[in-house]
Design a protein around this motif. Structure first.
Motif, mmCIF file in Angstrom:
data_model
loop_
_atom_site.group_PDB
_atom_site.id
_atom_site.type_symbol
_atom_site.label_atom_id
_atom_site.label_comp_id
_atom_site.label_asym_id
_atom_site.label_seq_id
_atom_site.Cartn_x
_atom_site.Cartn_y
_atom_site.Cartn_z
ATOM 1 N N LEU A 290 0.879 -1.190 0.330
ATOM 2 C CA LEU A 290 0.110 0.210 0.255
ATOM 3 C C LEU A 290 0.927 1.301 0.002
ATOM 4 N N VAL A 291 0.924 2.304 -0.804
ATOM 5 C CA VAL A 291 1.100 3.136 -1.103
ATOM 6 C C VAL A 291 0.880 4.694 -0.406
ATOM 7 N N GLY A 292 1.535 5.147 0.937
ATOM 8 C CA GLY A 292 0.150 5.763 1.510
ATOM 9 C C GLY A 292 1.274 5.932 2.945
ATOM 10 N N ARG A 293 0.991 6.556 3.429
ATOM 11 C CA ARG A 293 1.862 7.840 5.704
ATOM 12 C C ARG A 293 1.840 6.558 5.894
ATOM 13 N N GLU A 294 2.649 6.163 6.399
ATOM 14 C CA GLU A 294 3.110 5.170 7.410
ATOM 15 C C GLU A 294 2.587 5.594 9.144
ATOM 16 N N LEU A 295 1.837 5.153 9.587
ATOM 17 C CA LEU A 295 1.268 5.419 11.377
ATOM 18 C C LEU A 295 1.555 4.370 12.182
ATOM 19 N N THR A 296 1.202 4.984 13.203
ATOM 20 C CA THR A 296 1.822 3.503 14.075
ATOM 21 C C THR A 296 1.531 4.459 14.906
ATOM 22 N N VAL A 297 0.268 3.262 16.138
ATOM 23 C CA VAL A 297 -0.663 3.621 17.203
ATOM 24 C C VAL A 297 -0.474 2.921 18.469
ATOM 25 N N GLY A 298 0.487 3.698 19.760
ATOM 26 C CA GLY A 298 0.590 2.984 20.748
ATOM 27 C C GLY A 298 -0.521 2.915 21.548
ATOM 28 N N LEU A 299 -0.894 2.169 22.565
ATOM 29 C CA LEU A 299 -2.216 2.013 23.439
ATOM 30 C C LEU A 299 -2.117 1.573 24.766
ATOM 31 N N ILE A 300 -2.100 1.151 25.507
ATOM 32 C CA ILE A 300 -2.444 1.045 26.557
ATOM 33 C C ILE A 300 -3.223 0.368 27.450
ATOM 34 N N GLY A 301 -3.730 -0.739 28.151
ATOM 35 C CA GLY A 301 -4.909 -0.996 28.744
ATOM 36 C C GLY A 301 -5.478 -2.224 28.229
ATOM 37 N N ASN A 302 -7.198 -2.537 29.215
ATOM 38 C CA ASN A 302 -6.642 -3.493 28.819
ATOM 39 C C ASN A 302 -8.671 -3.561 28.299
ATOM 40 N N ASP A 303 -9.437 -3.250 29.346
ATOM 41 C CA ASP A 303 -11.324 -2.958 29.268
ATOM 42 C C ASP A 303 -11.213 -1.503 28.283
ATOM 43 N N ILE A 304 -10.605 -0.859 30.044
ATOM 44 C CA ILE A 304 -10.464 0.775 28.676
ATOM 45 C C ILE A 304 -9.132 1.228 28.295
ATOM 46 N N LEU A 305 -9.147 1.074 27.649
ATOM 47 C CA LEU A 305 -7.947 1.826 26.207
ATOM 48 C C LEU A 305 -7.375 3.402 26.079
ATOM 49 N N GLU A 306 -5.527 3.424 26.830
ATOM 50 C CA GLU A 306 -5.784 4.319 26.905
ATOM 51 C C GLU A 306 -4.676 4.762 25.744
ATOM 52 N N ALA A 307 -4.716 5.721 24.539
ATOM 53 C CA ALA A 307 -4.293 5.473 23.377
ATOM 54 C C ALA A 307 -3.299 6.823 23.555
ATOM 55 N N LEU A 308 -1.963 6.475 23.015
ATOM 56 C CA LEU A 308 -0.636 7.395 23.352
ATOM 57 C C LEU A 308 -1.331 8.224 21.768
#
Length: 200
Positions: free
Chosen positions: A58-76
């Protein structure tokens, strides 16, 4: 020789199934026809003793998302790999050299930007897809989702269940943008793990 018809669009990128840290990824990972794809798969199977994953490139932008949590997720905050100094879109990949060889021009040409230049609506969409991917494969405590962003659509290309937590790695950098010290980031991950096990 490859036989039959293949319901896939070329070029493709071919990676070892169970490696991480970009092991087995270089510019030869991009195959433009069935013969090249079979040759690369054979190389992966022989060298890494595991199956190969074949994905449409796929030609496009490369993004990364870190997440912390289980039932409730916190996205960085969303991070982006800056490929702007690499003209060929089919060389805009995080090879092993680009990721780890600090003296390499490729390493210098693939630094991350955090937060990524996204509108609030775009970032919300990316974070939603990343969170859905995290839950879909039942990640626990923390993880990172890698995305190719093409025409406003986030495509998940990899799910990392134990991304690098070194102070100079992307997860820690995104945590710092979110306001965490390095020590507090580690404490936060430990806290959610202890909660999952019922210790706190």
């Amino acid at each position: 020789r490859p036989q039959g018809r293949f319901n896939i669009n070329f070029p493709v990128i071919i990676k070892p199934m169970t490696e991480d840290a970009s092991f087995g990824i270089d510019f030869e990972s991009v195959a433009w026809d069935a013969q090249a794809a079979f040759d690369r798969m054979a190389y992966i199977i022989e060298k890494y003793r595991q199956p190969a994953i074949v994905e449409e490139f796929l030609v496009g932008r490369e993004l990364t998302v870190g997440l912390i949590g289980n039932d409730i997720l916190e996205a960085l905050p969303v991070s982006e790999i800056d490929f702007s100094s690499i003209d060929d879109p089919y060389r805009r990949i995080l090879t092993y050299e680009a990721k780890w060889m600090v003296d390499s021009p490729l390493y210098r040409a693939t630094q991350s930007i955090c937060p990524a230049d996204l509108s609030d609506e775009e970032a919300e969409h990316v974070l939603m897809v990343a969170s859905d991917a995290y839950r879909a494969v039942s990640l626990r405590d923390y993880g990172r989702i890698d995305i190719r962003y093409v025409g406003g659509i986030p495509f998940v290309i990899e799910v990392n269940e134990s991304p690098d937590l070194a102070e100079d790695a992307g997860f820690a950098k995104a945590s710092a943008v979110a306001g965490y010290s390095y020590a507090r980031m580690i404490e936060r991950i430990l806290d959610v793990a202890l909660i999952r096990h019922g210790y706190i």
